[in-house]
Design a protein around this motif. Sequence first.
Motif, mmCIF file in Angstrom:
data_model
loop_
_atom_site.group_PDB
_atom_site.id
_atom_site.type_symbol
_atom_site.label_atom_id
_atom_site.label_comp_id
_atom_site.label_asym_id
_atom_site.label_seq_id
_atom_site.Cartn_x
_atom_site.Cartn_y
_atom_site.Cartn_z
ATOM 1 N N ILE B 217 26.920 28.457 61.532
ATOM 2 C CA ILE B 217 26.053 29.430 62.098
ATOM 3 C C ILE B 217 25.717 29.721 63.432
ATOM 4 C CG2 ILE B 217 23.421 30.224 62.116
ATOM 5 C CD1 ILE B 217 23.050 28.899 59.336
ATOM 6 N N THR B 218 25.696 28.505 64.504
ATOM 7 C CA THR B 218 25.618 28.793 65.685
ATOM 8 C C THR B 218 26.758 29.260 66.290
ATOM 9 O OG1 THR B 218 24.048 26.816 65.827
ATOM 10 C CG2 THR B 218 24.934 27.414 67.873
ATOM 11 N N GLU B 219 27.848 28.703 65.881
ATOM 12 C CA GLU B 219 29.092 29.255 66.437
ATOM 13 C C GLU B 219 29.393 30.739 65.978
ATOM 14 O OE1 GLU B 219 32.079 26.703 64.966
ATOM 15 O OE2 GLU B 219 31.875 25.150 66.368
ATOM 16 N N SER B 220 29.149 31.315 65.021
ATOM 17 C CA SER B 220 29.413 32.550 64.443
ATOM 18 C C SER B 220 28.448 33.495 65.263
ATOM 19 C CB SER B 220 29.515 32.981 62.944
ATOM 20 O OG SER B 220 28.217 32.349 62.444
ATOM 21 N N LEU B 221 27.053 33.008 65.456
ATOM 22 C CA LEU B 221 26.351 33.954 66.274
ATOM 23 C C LEU B 221 26.589 34.136 67.690
ATOM 24 C CD1 LEU B 221 23.691 35.344 66.447
ATOM 25 C CD2 LEU B 221 22.437 33.378 66.955
ATOM 26 N N LEU B 222 27.158 32.998 68.183
ATOM 27 C CA LEU B 222 27.551 32.811 69.872
ATOM 28 C C LEU B 222 28.748 33.925 69.768
ATOM 29 C CD1 LEU B 222 27.088 29.217 70.907
ATOM 30 C CD2 LEU B 222 25.445 31.103 71.192
ATOM 31 N N LYS B 223 29.624 33.935 68.897
ATOM 32 C CA LYS B 223 31.092 34.740 69.115
ATOM 33 C C LYS B 223 30.486 36.131 68.864
ATOM 34 C CE LYS B 223 34.507 31.583 68.277
ATOM 35 N NZ LYS B 223 34.472 30.421 66.951
ATOM 36 N N ALA B 224 29.489 36.439 68.043
ATOM 37 C CA ALA B 224 29.013 37.762 67.754
ATOM 38 C C ALA B 224 28.212 38.366 68.865
ATOM 39 C CB ALA B 224 28.295 37.779 66.593
ATOM 40 N N ILE B 225 27.595 37.307 69.439
ATOM 41 C CA ILE B 225 26.726 37.810 70.693
ATOM 42 C C ILE B 225 27.846 38.364 71.892
ATOM 43 C CG2 ILE B 225 25.577 37.174 72.810
ATOM 44 C CD1 ILE B 225 23.832 35.127 70.778
#
Lengths: 117, 321
Positions: B217-225
């Motif tokens: 979740i953290t990884e995909s959120l950071l990439k999306a940000i």
Amino acid sequence: MSVPILKQGEILIASIQSALSDRELVELRDELADRVGRLRSRGVVIDVTALDVLDSFATRTIRGIAYTAKLRGAKTVVVGIQPEVAFAMVQLGLSLDGIATALDLEEGMLLLQRWPK
Amino acid sequence: MAQLGDQTQAQLLMRDMGLTSQNIERRRQIVGLEPQDLARIAAVKDLVLGHVEELTAVFFDYLASLDESRPLLNDRVLRERARQFKREHLAAMVQSDYGPSYVEQRVELAILYGKAGLELRVFLAAFHHLLKAIGALVLKQFEQSPLGGFDHFISLKKVAFFDIGIIVDVIVFDRERVIRQQQDAIRELSTPVLQIRERLLLLPIIGVIDTHRARLITESLLKAIRANRAKVVVMDITGVATIDSKVANHLIQTVTAAKLMGAAVIVTGLSADVAQSLVALGIDLEKLNTVGDLQGGMEEAEGMLGYSVVSAGTAPAAIQT
């Protein structure tokens, strides 16, 4: 390699281009602390876009820069932390509490310009 | 055309499975195929070559007696190709060359069985029947010295087990690949990051958060940000049934990481139960900006970004569905 510090109006921009040794980090801190006062800057942007790692010493030094700059009357924004770096920092428990962060240089400049005088 | 496609498919599969020359060599060592075996196989070569048709028939007749092999036998194209492969197999089995091209043929056959939905146990039974027929032939030729005949047969059997090893591995690998694909799909589905306004992301979390998922979740959120240049993220945890100190810690880590990238996170959907249990556990959520429900969170986020939603005052009397 020392870090170039650019002056853009009332804002100083330190763009870190490659991994720095502890010694170079300390030099950067001293240089910024000196210039903030001398040039009567209102803000400092530290751009770490090019870094793929931020260790505990680098984090501590950046915190040091921010607190020093604050005492000299300038606000510091750290910009361009990569997703991998952010994740690694959180995992290692390294934080930049109380320091503003922004996505990139543009955002950081905007943030400082909007900051009340 | 199809032939060509399958051939490359077999080669691709061999690469994915790591069936290299060294691996094949090791497989020969595992079944204990030695030079004297090759010599014995050469001695019965003509015998087997002379009975290829008959032996192929034994294999397929046995399959025909089993209901489970219908899918293969009822499809005329597959059946004919399987027959052809089997003939080639029998001929190749006694050529004493068990290198990559031999293995490729086995992989091709295994792909065919997989496609036809032939159960492994059915195949094994028919293969055993075939070996029995070969054994009978060999023993007949060595009537004078049954022990010698047995040795020759065992040498052939080593090759047979070498084949079975490959075929079983291919079928298992194929099944595991389906599982792997499904796992990837579930993982993708479980962490959607949606942009709902310029620079505003929504991250709905449903289900159980464990360490592995929290990381995703953290990884995909950071990439999306970074990809969407987001400034505010609304993380809705209405669908997270229970929150313990570990999950809370994961949430705080995600929020902290997002903040390092210059995005503010608003957490919404903490139910009364969850809020009470967090207080009871004494977990410090001071770092989280929490809002009761998703609507409130969206309004807050829009305020932070300077949006204001105004009703146009022209809503139709009845909203058509």
